[in-house]
Design an enzyme around this catalytic site. Structure first.
Site, short mmCIF file in Angstrom:
data_model
loop_
_atom_site.label_atom_id
_atom_site.label_comp_id
_atom_site.label_asym_id
_atom_site.label_seq_id
_atom_site.Cartn_x
_atom_site.Cartn_y
_atom_site.Cartn_z
N TYR A 27 0.58 -2.04 0.35
CA TYR A 27 0.31 0.27 0.33
C TYR A 27 0.49 1.69 0.00
O TYR A 27 0.01 2.41 -0.22
CB TYR A 27 -0.61 -0.28 1.40
CG TYR A 27 -2.09 -1.29 1.04
CD1 TYR A 27 -2.62 -1.33 0.21
CD2 TYR A 27 -1.87 -2.19 2.32
CE1 TYR A 27 -3.25 -2.71 -0.43
CE2 TYR A 27 -2.81 -3.32 2.21
CZ TYR A 27 -3.92 -3.05 0.56
OH TYR A 27 -4.21 -4.09 0.62
N HIS A 104 -8.36 1.52 -6.18
CA HIS A 104 -8.11 0.98 -4.76
C HIS A 104 -5.97 1.65 -4.57
O HIS A 104 -5.96 2.37 -6.86
CB HIS A 104 -8.01 -0.12 -4.86
CG HIS A 104 -9.66 -0.79 -5.21
ND1 HIS A 104 -9.75 -0.94 -3.22
CD2 HIS A 104 -10.44 -1.08 -5.98
CE1 HIS A 104 -10.88 -1.03 -4.15
NE2 HIS A 104 -11.30 -1.44 -5.16
C1 DQA Z 1 -7.63 -2.13 -1.26
C2 DQA Z 1 -7.98 -3.25 -1.46
C3 DQA Z 1 -8.36 -4.16 -0.80
O1 DQA Z 1 -8.69 -5.40 -1.07
C4 DQA Z 1 -8.41 -4.03 0.45
O2 DQA Z 1 -8.91 -4.85 1.50
C5 DQA Z 1 -7.92 -2.77 1.63
C6 DQA Z 1 -7.33 -1.82 0.41
C7 DQA Z 1 -6.41 -1.26 -2.08
O3 DQA Z 1 -6.69 0.29 -1.40
O4 DQA Z 1 -5.29 -1.76 -2.55
O5 DQA Z 1 -8.06 -2.64 2.70
O6 DQA Z 1 -8.64 -0.82 -0.91
#
Ligand code: DQA
Length: 151
Positions: A27, A104
């Site tokens: 992330y 995302h």
């Molecule tokens: C997310 C991707 C989702 O699968 C995960 O549960 C998250 C973060 C992303 O920003 O990449 O909490 O939304």
């Protein structure tokens, strides 16, 4: 750019408050505060007014969507894990009849199988995934281009 009157609600779902700390290899190292500050900067450049909220609660996210039905011209949402599970969130997004861009941080399509399915994708204009914090800025550009077509 001068104010174009567009208003956008930005929503972050569960665990996104830990961005920068949790799984930084996936992330990124930027905190959510840093990402929000950059998103606001881009919004200012584009003349967009923003409201940003993070919640770990599905109910709070749904209440916030409903409360912004008349205020917002569009919604940018990173629903976190609720993306993959929440019919209630999907129904709320449909219910307010606003253009929605799903974002995302990570490329959910390059990860576990269960992250490839989004409950909300079918009711959005589109998805922007895998660009880290910049996903939110790209989503603002997408919403603005739609807004310009309709006003
Ligand atoms: C997310 C991707 C989702 O699968 C995960 O549960 C998250 C973060 C992303 O920003 O990449 O909490 O939304």
């Amino acid at each position: 750019m001068s104010d174009n009157g567009m208003k956008v609600l930005v929503l972050h779902g569960p665990n996104l408050n830990l961005t920068g700390f949790r799984e930084p290899d996936i992330y990124g190292k930027k905190t959510l505060e840093e990402i929000d500050a950059e998103t606001k900067q881009e919004a200012d450049k584009l003349g967009i007014e923003l409201r940003i909220l993070q919640s770990n609660s599905e109910g709070v996210l749904i209440d916030t969507i409903q409360e912004h039905r008349k205020w917002a011209d569009g919604i940018v949402i990173n629903a976190g894990s609720l993306t993959h599970t929440s019919i209630a969130l999907r129904d709320a997004l449909v219910g307010v009849r606003l253009p929605v861009v799903e974002v995302h941080l990570s490329n959910v399509h390059a990860r576990e199988e269960f992250r490839r399915h989004s409950m909300i994708a079918p009711v959005t204009v589109g998805q922007i995934v895998g660009f880290g914090g910049q996903s939110y800025q790209l989503a603002l550009h997408a919403l603005l281009s739609i807004h310009r077509e309709v006003v």
